[in-house]
Design a protein around this motif. Structure first.
Motif, short mmCIF file in Angstrom:
data_model
loop_
_atom_site.label_atom_id
_atom_site.label_comp_id
_atom_site.label_asym_id
_atom_site.label_seq_id
_atom_site.Cartn_x
_atom_site.Cartn_y
_atom_site.Cartn_z
N LYS A 1 0.90 -1.28 -0.06
CA LYS A 1 0.00 0.00 -0.04
C LYS A 1 0.87 1.22 -0.04
O LYS A 1 0.44 2.19 -0.39
N GLY A 2 2.13 1.12 0.27
CA GLY A 2 2.95 2.21 0.30
C GLY A 2 4.04 2.44 -0.69
O GLY A 2 3.56 1.52 -1.74
N ASP A 3 4.55 3.42 -0.70
CA ASP A 3 5.35 3.62 -1.95
C ASP A 3 6.78 2.87 -2.01
O ASP A 3 7.75 3.02 -1.17
N LEU A 4 6.90 1.96 -3.03
CA LEU A 4 8.05 0.91 -2.95
C LEU A 4 9.33 1.81 -3.13
O LEU A 4 10.15 1.42 -2.78
N GLY A 5 9.40 2.83 -3.99
CA GLY A 5 10.52 3.54 -4.18
C GLY A 5 11.04 4.17 -2.87
O GLY A 5 12.10 4.14 -2.63
N LYS A 6 10.12 4.69 -2.15
CA LYS A 6 10.66 5.34 -0.80
C LYS A 6 10.93 4.47 0.03
O LYS A 6 11.88 4.54 1.08
N TYR A 7 10.16 3.10 0.11
CA TYR A 7 10.70 2.12 1.10
C TYR A 7 12.10 1.67 0.57
O TYR A 7 12.83 1.42 1.79
N LEU A 8 12.39 1.47 -0.44
CA LEU A 8 13.77 0.87 -0.63
C LEU A 8 14.84 2.31 -0.60
O LEU A 8 15.80 1.89 -0.35
N SER A 9 14.45 3.25 -0.82
CA SER A 9 15.37 4.43 -0.31
C SER A 9 15.93 4.61 1.06
O SER A 9 17.07 4.97 1.30
N GLY A 10 15.24 3.86 1.96
CA GLY A 10 15.56 3.95 3.24
C GLY A 10 15.10 5.24 4.10
O GLY A 10 15.37 5.43 5.18
N MET A 11 14.53 6.13 3.51
CA MET A 11 13.96 7.12 3.86
C MET A 11 12.73 7.09 5.05
O MET A 11 12.09 6.09 4.86
N PRO A 12 12.67 8.14 5.87
CA PRO A 12 11.55 8.05 6.69
C PRO A 12 10.27 7.97 6.02
O PRO A 12 10.00 8.67 4.84
N ILE A 13 9.33 7.40 6.45
CA ILE A 13 8.10 6.96 5.86
C ILE A 13 6.76 7.62 6.67
O ILE A 13 6.74 7.76 7.62
N MET A 14 6.33 8.72 5.88
CA MET A 14 5.05 9.56 6.49
C MET A 14 4.00 8.34 6.73
O MET A 14 3.75 7.58 5.79
N VAL A 15 3.38 8.50 7.92
CA VAL A 15 2.13 7.82 8.46
C VAL A 15 0.90 8.60 8.04
O VAL A 15 0.70 9.60 8.22
#
Length: 249
Positions: free
Chosen positions: A5-19
């Motif tokens: 459901k989240g953004d794969l690119g952001k997940y893989l980047s290791g960046m903080p993920i907004m809830v």
């Protein structure tokens, strides 16, 4: 496995993920950070949130009628407030995944500040709690949520016993996945060790991956190995692959 459901690119980047709806970002610690934290404690604390509905339902089934009208988030808050060990575990988890925030437990919500005397900048509450659970599950339990997850079966409604059984369930699951013959002290060590040999990578580099990055690389590496094996067999003379399913490239 269900699509993210989240953004794969952001997940893989290791960046903080907004809830979504909470205005707070979950940081992605490295595998090394989690090993320092303690893998069992980390998984137990994550599943305390991810499996909160199952835990709340068990508590209600044990006859706590005064909790019957509460949702899983509210029951979880009661557990945190009434059981010091549970609160300590949650506090340590939040220090790891919310390093830029100060946490405040309030009636019916969890508030986040960036400064002790500053305003509330974000909040976890019943309206966005499912989004928080989804984020935790996808970042840290990418293979979780399936039918092979152990059932929670607390013997009473005491938070201490629930936490203990969560801990035991996670350890049993790790041991079963390892074959049950030897006690595995680190799940991540198995992934890191296998990938360091298979990909000829420095093991220290892999320990600096986030859990999502590490497991994504492992899944893709396993898929590549399966596809390469199929291709080798299919091009060998006299070999029949009619009974083999061709793996996805």
């Amino acid at each position: 496995m269900a699509e993210l459901k989240g953004d794969l690119g952001k997940y893989l980047s290791g960046m903080p993920i907004m809830v979504a709806g909470a205005n707070v970002a979950v940081s992605q610690p490295s595998v090394k950070d989690i090993c320092a934290f303690g893998e069992t404690d980390f998984f137990m604390s994550i599943e305390l949130f991810v499996k909160s509905k199952e835990i709340a339902d068990r508590i209600k089934d044990e006859g706590k009628s005064q909790l019957g009208f509460m949702n899983d988030f509210q029951v979880l808050l009661v557990m945190i407030q009434e059981h010091n060990e549970t609160k300590d575990n949650v506090d340590k988890l939040f220090e790891l995944i919310f390093p830029n925030y100060l946490i405040e437990y309030d009636t019916g919500c969890i508030n986040f500040r960036t400064d002790e005397n500053g305003p509330i900048v974000g909040q976890l509450n019943p309206l966005n709690f499912d989004n928080f659970k989804t984020t935790l599950k996808e970042l840290f339990l990418p293979s979780g949520g399936s039918d092979d997850e152990p059932e929670f079966n607390p013997g009473s409604d005491k938070a201490a016993e629930i936490a203990a059984k969560l801990n035991k369930g996670r350890q049993m699951r790790q041991e079963l996945k390892s074959g049950g013959k030897q006690k595995i002290s680190s799940v991540y060590a198995n992934y890191v060790s296998a990938l360091s040999v298979g990909l000829a990578m420095n093991i220290n580099e892999l320990y600096n991956y986030t859990p999502f990055q590490l497991l994504d690389v492992f899944k893709r590496y396993a898929a590549k190995m399966a596809y390469d094996l199929y291709q080798r067999v299919s091009t060998m003379p006299m070999m029949d692959v009619s009974k083999m399913d061709e793996p996805k490239n």
